[in-house]
Design an enzyme around this catalytic site. Sequence first.
Site, PDB file in Angstrom:
ATOM      1  N   GLU A 110      -1.428   6.881 -12.827  1.00  0.00           N
ATOM      2  CA  GLU A 110      -0.434   6.197 -13.651  1.00  0.00           C
ATOM      3  C   GLU A 110       0.562   5.582 -12.684  1.00  0.00           C
ATOM      4  O   GLU A 110       0.957   6.219 -11.710  1.00  0.00           O
ATOM      5  CB  GLU A 110       0.315   7.166 -14.578  1.00  0.00           C
ATOM      6  N   TYR A 122      -2.990  -0.878  -5.432  1.00  0.00           N
ATOM      7  CA  TYR A 122      -4.112  -0.256  -6.135  1.00  0.00           C
ATOM      8  C   TYR A 122      -5.183  -1.281  -6.493  1.00  0.00           C
ATOM      9  O   TYR A 122      -6.378  -1.019  -6.346  1.00  0.00           O
ATOM     10  CB  TYR A 122      -3.623   0.475  -7.393  1.00  0.00           C
TER      11      TYR A 122
END
Length: 150
Positions: A110, A122
């Site tokens: 998250e 990411y």
Amino acid sequence: MDNLNQKIIISFMSLNDLEIIKDILNSDFDDFWNYNILKDELQSKNSKYIIAKSNNEIIGFAGIKVILDEANIMNIVTKKSYRNKGIGALLLNNLIDLCKNLGLISISLEVNESNLIAIHLYENSGFRKIGSRKHYYENNTAILMKKTLD
């Protein structure tokens, strides 16, 4: 990346490492995870944490929680004075390698929707957005991301 990365050593994080950074955890890193939570994480058989050291100084740490054949990234934290030098990417790549070595099939996480630098990191590492959780970070939404391991 500069020459700093040539001097960075990645190793597993110990309780002793946590004791070393205990007094600077909130001021020099982030206040998202406190000492007691990190201590519990390090003592959990399902958690794996790594540290980045430069000249024997802890400059970052990262951890995963393993659930069956998947991992959830719990945190990737770089010391404030060492940010934007590729240390977060180095820690992330080492977590991915660790997950592959453990035979896991995927990694999830998250990330705060406002943390565009982390989201970009990411995405560059092959994570894709799979959902969101409103108000996960007080007034901000969490972006859920996942990477399937080969």
